[in-house]
Motif scaffolding. Structure first.
Motif, PDB file in Angstrom:
ATOM      1  N   THR A 187       3.032 -16.162  12.071  1.00  0.00           N
ATOM      2  CA  THR A 187       2.823 -14.808  12.596  1.00  0.00           C
ATOM      3  C   THR A 187       3.620 -14.526  13.862  1.00  0.00           C
ATOM      4  OG1 THR A 187       0.804 -15.633  13.659  1.00  0.00           O
ATOM      5  CG2 THR A 187       0.548 -14.472  11.557  1.00  0.00           C
ATOM      6  N   GLU A 188       4.336 -15.526  14.381  1.00  0.00           N
ATOM      7  CA  GLU A 188       5.274 -15.259  15.470  1.00  0.00           C
ATOM      8  C   GLU A 188       6.575 -14.667  14.937  1.00  0.00           C
ATOM      9  OE1 GLU A 188       5.873 -18.766  17.789  1.00  0.00           O
ATOM     10  OE2 GLU A 188       3.921 -18.615  18.784  1.00  0.00           O
ATOM     11  N   LEU A 189       6.714 -14.684  13.610  1.00  0.00           N
ATOM     12  CA  LEU A 189       7.875 -14.124  12.934  1.00  0.00           C
ATOM     13  C   LEU A 189       7.428 -12.960  12.048  1.00  0.00           C
ATOM     14  CD1 LEU A 189       9.477 -17.506  11.790  1.00  0.00           C
ATOM     15  CD2 LEU A 189      10.082 -16.164  13.818  1.00  0.00           C
ATOM     16  N   PRO A 190       8.323 -12.047  11.688  1.00  0.00           N
ATOM     17  CA  PRO A 190       7.922 -10.910  10.841  1.00  0.00           C
ATOM     18  C   PRO A 190       7.354 -11.326   9.495  1.00  0.00           C
ATOM     19  CG  PRO A 190      10.048 -10.466  11.867  1.00  0.00           C
ATOM     20  CD  PRO A 190       9.716 -11.898  12.177  1.00  0.00           C
ATOM     21  N   ASN A 191       7.841 -12.438   8.919  1.00  0.00           N
ATOM     22  CA  ASN A 191       7.363 -12.838   7.605  1.00  0.00           C
ATOM     23  C   ASN A 191       5.880 -13.202   7.601  1.00  0.00           C
ATOM     24  OD1 ASN A 191       9.589 -14.928   8.674  1.00  0.00           O
ATOM     25  ND2 ASN A 191       7.737 -16.076   8.202  1.00  0.00           N
ATOM     26  N   GLY A 192       5.355 -13.662   8.739  1.00  0.00           N
ATOM     27  CA  GLY A 192       3.931 -14.009   8.799  1.00  0.00           C
ATOM     28  C   GLY A 192       3.015 -12.802   8.802  1.00  0.00           C
ATOM     29  N   LYS A 193       3.603 -11.612   8.885  1.00  0.00           N
ATOM     30  CA  LYS A 193       2.822 -10.370   8.869  1.00  0.00           C
ATOM     31  C   LYS A 193       3.163  -9.518   7.649  1.00  0.00           C
ATOM     32  CE  LYS A 193       2.880 -10.539  13.912  1.00  0.00           C
ATOM     33  NZ  LYS A 193       3.222  -9.866  15.179  1.00  0.00           N
ATOM     34  N   GLU A 194       3.826 -10.145   6.685  1.00  0.00           N
ATOM     35  CA  GLU A 194       4.289  -9.441   5.489  1.00  0.00           C
ATOM     36  C   GLU A 194       3.361  -9.754   4.315  1.00  0.00           C
ATOM     37  OE1 GLU A 194       5.952  -6.898   3.519  1.00  0.00           O
ATOM     38  OE2 GLU A 194       7.264  -7.339   5.226  1.00  0.00           O
ATOM     39  N   PRO A 195       2.670  -8.754   3.752  1.00  0.00           N
ATOM     40  CA  PRO A 195       1.704  -9.011   2.668  1.00  0.00           C
ATOM     41  C   PRO A 195       2.290  -9.747   1.459  1.00  0.00           C
ATOM     42  CG  PRO A 195       1.440  -6.780   3.504  1.00  0.00           C
ATOM     43  CD  PRO A 195       2.671  -7.334   4.160  1.00  0.00           C
ATOM     44  N   ALA A 196       3.557  -9.518   1.171  1.00  0.00           N
ATOM     45  CA  ALA A 196       4.153 -10.140  -0.018  1.00  0.00           C
ATOM     46  C   ALA A 196       4.068 -11.659   0.032  1.00  0.00           C
ATOM     47  CB  ALA A 196       5.613  -9.708  -0.158  1.00  0.00           C
TER      48      ALA A 196
ATOM     49  N   GLU B  82      -5.701 -11.589   3.879  1.00  0.00           N
ATOM     50  CA  GLU B  82      -4.667 -11.887   2.892  1.00  0.00           C
ATOM     51  C   GLU B  82      -4.852 -13.255   2.242  1.00  0.00           C
ATOM     52  OE1 GLU B  82      -2.391  -9.789   1.746  1.00  0.00           O
ATOM     53  OE2 GLU B  82      -3.212  -8.235   3.049  1.00  0.00           O
ATOM     54  N   LEU B  83      -5.425 -14.202   2.957  1.00  0.00           N
ATOM     55  CA  LEU B  83      -5.671 -15.523   2.379  1.00  0.00           C
ATOM     56  C   LEU B  83      -6.670 -15.457   1.226  1.00  0.00           C
ATOM     57  CD1 LEU B  83      -5.811 -17.692   5.630  1.00  0.00           C
ATOM     58  CD2 LEU B  83      -4.077 -17.833   3.828  1.00  0.00           C
ATOM     59  N   GLY B  84      -7.443 -14.396   1.193  1.00  0.00           N
ATOM     60  CA  GLY B  84      -8.408 -14.212   0.108  1.00  0.00           C
ATOM     61  C   GLY B  84      -7.766 -13.932  -1.230  1.00  0.00           C
ATOM     62  N   ASN B  85      -6.445 -13.712  -1.266  1.00  0.00           N
ATOM     63  CA  ASN B  85      -5.754 -13.450  -2.532  1.00  0.00           C
ATOM     64  C   ASN B  85      -5.619 -14.696  -3.400  1.00  0.00           C
ATOM     65  OD1 ASN B  85      -5.161 -10.706  -1.893  1.00  0.00           O
ATOM     66  ND2 ASN B  85      -3.383 -11.351  -0.678  1.00  0.00           N
ATOM     67  N   PHE B  86      -5.767 -15.879  -2.800  1.00  0.00           N
ATOM     68  CA  PHE B  86      -5.375 -17.114  -3.487  1.00  0.00           C
ATOM     69  C   PHE B  86      -6.520 -17.773  -4.252  1.00  0.00           C
ATOM     70  CE2 PHE B  86      -2.252 -16.508  -0.183  1.00  0.00           C
ATOM     71  CZ  PHE B  86      -1.071 -16.855  -0.809  1.00  0.00           C
ATOM     72  N   ASP B  87      -6.141 -18.345  -5.413  1.00  0.00           N
ATOM     73  CA  ASP B  87      -7.076 -19.175  -6.171  1.00  0.00           C
ATOM     74  C   ASP B  87      -7.110 -20.596  -5.611  1.00  0.00           C
ATOM     75  OD1 ASP B  87      -7.876 -17.420  -8.602  1.00  0.00           O
ATOM     76  OD2 ASP B  87      -5.702 -17.204  -8.497  1.00  0.00           O
TER      77      ASP B  87
ATOM     78  N   GLY C 128     -12.515 -20.178   7.578  1.00  0.00           N
ATOM     79  CA  GLY C 128     -13.559 -20.410   6.588  1.00  0.00           C
ATOM     80  C   GLY C 128     -13.062 -20.901   5.244  1.00  0.00           C
ATOM     81  N   PHE C 129     -11.785 -21.285   5.154  1.00  0.00           N
ATOM     82  CA  PHE C 129     -11.226 -21.819   3.909  1.00  0.00           C
ATOM     83  C   PHE C 129     -11.227 -23.341   4.019  1.00  0.00           C
ATOM     84  CE2 PHE C 129      -9.598 -17.547   4.355  1.00  0.00           C
ATOM     85  CZ  PHE C 129      -9.715 -17.026   3.064  1.00  0.00           C
TER      86      PHE C 129
ATOM     87  N   THR D 215      -1.541  -9.580 -10.913  1.00  0.00           N
ATOM     88  CA  THR D 215      -2.896  -9.970 -11.328  1.00  0.00           C
ATOM     89  C   THR D 215      -2.970 -11.399 -11.865  1.00  0.00           C
ATOM     90  OG1 THR D 215      -2.501  -9.014 -13.522  1.00  0.00           O
ATOM     91  CG2 THR D 215      -3.531  -7.586 -11.866  1.00  0.00           C
ATOM     92  N   ALA D 216      -1.857 -12.101 -11.926  1.00  0.00           N
ATOM     93  CA  ALA D 216      -1.862 -13.474 -12.430  1.00  0.00           C
ATOM     94  C   ALA D 216      -2.510 -14.417 -11.414  1.00  0.00           C
ATOM     95  CB  ALA D 216      -0.429 -13.925 -12.727  1.00  0.00           C
ATOM     96  N   LYS D 217      -2.725 -15.657 -11.837  1.00  0.00           N
ATOM     97  CA  LYS D 217      -3.273 -16.676 -10.935  1.00  0.00           C
ATOM     98  C   LYS D 217      -2.320 -16.881  -9.769  1.00  0.00           C
ATOM     99  CE  LYS D 217      -3.393 -20.980 -12.332  1.00  0.00           C
ATOM    100  NZ  LYS D 217      -3.805 -22.218 -13.049  1.00  0.00           N
ATOM    101  N   LYS D 218      -2.883 -17.139  -8.585  1.00  0.00           N
ATOM    102  CA  LYS D 218      -2.086 -17.245  -7.375  1.00  0.00           C
ATOM    103  C   LYS D 218      -2.433 -18.512  -6.596  1.00  0.00           C
ATOM    104  CE  LYS D 218      -2.122 -12.199  -7.058  1.00  0.00           C
ATOM    105  NZ  LYS D 218      -2.491 -11.017  -6.261  1.00  0.00           N
ATOM    106  N   ILE D 219      -1.396 -19.269  -6.247  1.00  0.00           N
ATOM    107  CA  ILE D 219      -1.603 -20.451  -5.412  1.00  0.00           C
ATOM    108  C   ILE D 219      -0.506 -20.481  -4.336  1.00  0.00           C
ATOM    109  CG2 ILE D 219      -2.561 -21.723  -7.374  1.00  0.00           C
ATOM    110  CD1 ILE D 219      -0.006 -23.433  -7.376  1.00  0.00           C
ATOM    111  N   SER D 220      -0.744 -21.234  -3.305  1.00  0.00           N
ATOM    112  CA  SER D 220       0.322 -21.525  -2.349  1.00  0.00           C
ATOM    113  C   SER D 220       0.691 -22.992  -2.512  1.00  0.00           C
ATOM    114  CB  SER D 220      -0.130 -21.256  -0.909  1.00  0.00           C
ATOM    115  OG  SER D 220      -1.103 -22.207  -0.496  1.00  0.00           O
ATOM    116  N   TYR D 221       1.970 -23.305  -2.285  1.00  0.00           N
ATOM    117  CA  TYR D 221       2.381 -24.697  -2.260  1.00  0.00           C
ATOM    118  C   TYR D 221       3.102 -24.981  -0.954  1.00  0.00           C
ATOM    119  CZ  TYR D 221       4.075 -29.286  -2.958  1.00  0.00           C
ATOM    120  OH  TYR D 221       4.283 -30.628  -2.761  1.00  0.00           O
ATOM    121  N   ALA D 222       2.513 -25.848  -0.152  1.00  0.00           N
ATOM    122  CA  ALA D 222       3.108 -26.304   1.113  1.00  0.00           C
ATOM    123  C   ALA D 222       3.491 -25.146   2.026  1.00  0.00           C
ATOM    124  CB  ALA D 222       4.320 -27.197   0.855  1.00  0.00           C
TER     125      ALA D 222
END
Length: 370
Positions: free
Chosen positions: A129-138, A171-176, A193-194, A145-152
């Motif tokens: 979040t010190e960079l613009p990408n950390g505030k970008e919803p994408a 936004e973290l609530g988007n992830f499975d 809380g995750f 609507t497909a399954k969503k995960i983050s990797y590393a």
């Protein structure tokens, strides 16, 4: 399975390009059809835009008196010196990264998301979040609507500013499933809380040394003495790196080779400013010793069993990833070192890394299957 990944893949940064390639290549090796979402918001298009007014007094002048912007190409003239570097990055992207059609905003992604069975966010500092990408919803997969995960995925910092916390938590609530690259990332997630998140290795660890050597063999040859030079990757001209490299040179007699961008390093014997991702791999593979302030400089040093030292980025809060990596492997004495240290025992380091890599692959494969 059709998988779409999203990351900062085209920002003319070695680690960013190579981690994007690594995740794509590994997923494809499992039999998946993989594309990287070609997401290019405004802040990722500035790097080689010679008309962009940099911050500081010049940028302020442009806001007050817009015609001053006509002098931006003169002010940005140093970027011309690295046009060869840009060309190599562009060639790498074209040859090795499989991209979707271009998306310029999160709204475009929300309105017409690429079709997939699985979306994966990561890796690198997409949530900083010190960079613009950390505030970008994408980058939080706020589309489809497909399954969503983050990797590393990486926050790159130790804590989130209070003003950014509501956005990040929502936004973290988007992830499975959520996986992050650093231990500090787990602590941030627990704060929100995750509690079920998992720490995994950076995607470049998903490929082995032979795979990276094959890619590096396609690089241009700078005719350097193999295994007999000190490779320096010094982002900001850090005096600690300059002094320490001089100590190594005095000890070994090796010449100092700098991998740099706009500004040459005055304390080295040889400056290279036209290297692309392939050359980055090759230069580390063939170095005798590596000294850097780069996370991925450290990662590839580990992959190629190099003796190396890494320094925190001065004036930046994004060094937690380097510290986490070094401490987790038991080689913290090579982090911010002031004196030469004993050689890294790769028998011990490899055992730790193999366990981490194996667990990461198993978790990623299980996420895909579920």
């Amino acid at each position: 399975m059709k998988i779409k990944t999203i990351t900062c893949h085209n920002v003319y940064n070695y680690g960013a390009s190579l981690q994007a390639y690594a995740l794509q290549h590994y997923l494809e090796s499992l039999g998946n059809e993989v594309e990287i979402i070609d997401f290019m918001p405004w802040f990722l298009k500035r790097r080689y835009n010679l008309w962009v007014a940099n911050c500081g007094k010049f940028g302020k002048l442009c806001k007050i008196f817009p015609p001053v912007r006509l002098f931006a190409p003169i002010r940005n003239r140093l970027r011309y010196k690295t046009w060869g570097r840009k060309a190599k990055f562009d060639a790498f992207t074209q040859s090795y990264l499989h991209l979707t059609t271009r998306y310029n905003t999160s709204i475009e992604l929300q309105n017409n998301p690429p079709q997939a069975n699985l979306y994966i966010a990561g890796s690198d500092q997409i949530w900083n979040t010190e960079l613009p990408n950390g505030k970008e919803p994408a980058y939080f997969l706020d589309f489809g609507t497909a399954k969503k995960i983050s990797y590393a995925a990486s926050f790159g910092i130790n804590e989130i500013d209070k003003e950014d916390q509501p956005f990040v938590k929502h936004e973290l609530g988007n992830f499975d499933y959520i996986t992050v690259r650093e231990k500090t990332g787990l602590e941030i997630l627990k704060f929100f809380g995750f509690n079920d998140a998992v720490q995994v290795v950076d995607p470049v660890f998903l490929l082995n040394a032979k795979q990276w050597m094959y890619l590096g063999s396609k690089a241009i040859d700078y005719k350097l003495p193999k295994n007999k030079y000190i490779l320096v990757y010094d982002f900001f001209g850090d005096e600690r790196i300059a002094e320490f490299s001089a100590k190594i040179k005095a000890e070994t007699g090796y010449e100092i080779v700098s991998l740099n961008d706009y500004s040459p390093r005055t304390y080295v014997d040889y400056n290279i400013n036209d290297a692309g991702p392939l050359e980055f791999i090759s230069l580390i593979e063939n170095a005798g010793i590596v000294v850097s302030s780069s996370f991925h400089g450290s990662v590839f040093s580990l992959i190629f069993h190099k003796q190396f030292y890494v320094y925190s980025l001065k004036g930046s809060g994004s060094s937690s990833r380097m510290a986490d990596l070094m401490y987790s492997l038991g080689i913290s004495e090579h982090y911010n070192a002031s004196e030469l240290q004993a050689d890294i025992d790769y028998c011990i380091v490899d055992r730790k890394l193999l366990n981490m890599i194996t667990n990461s692959k198993i978790f990623l494969q299980n996420c895909i299957k579920k």
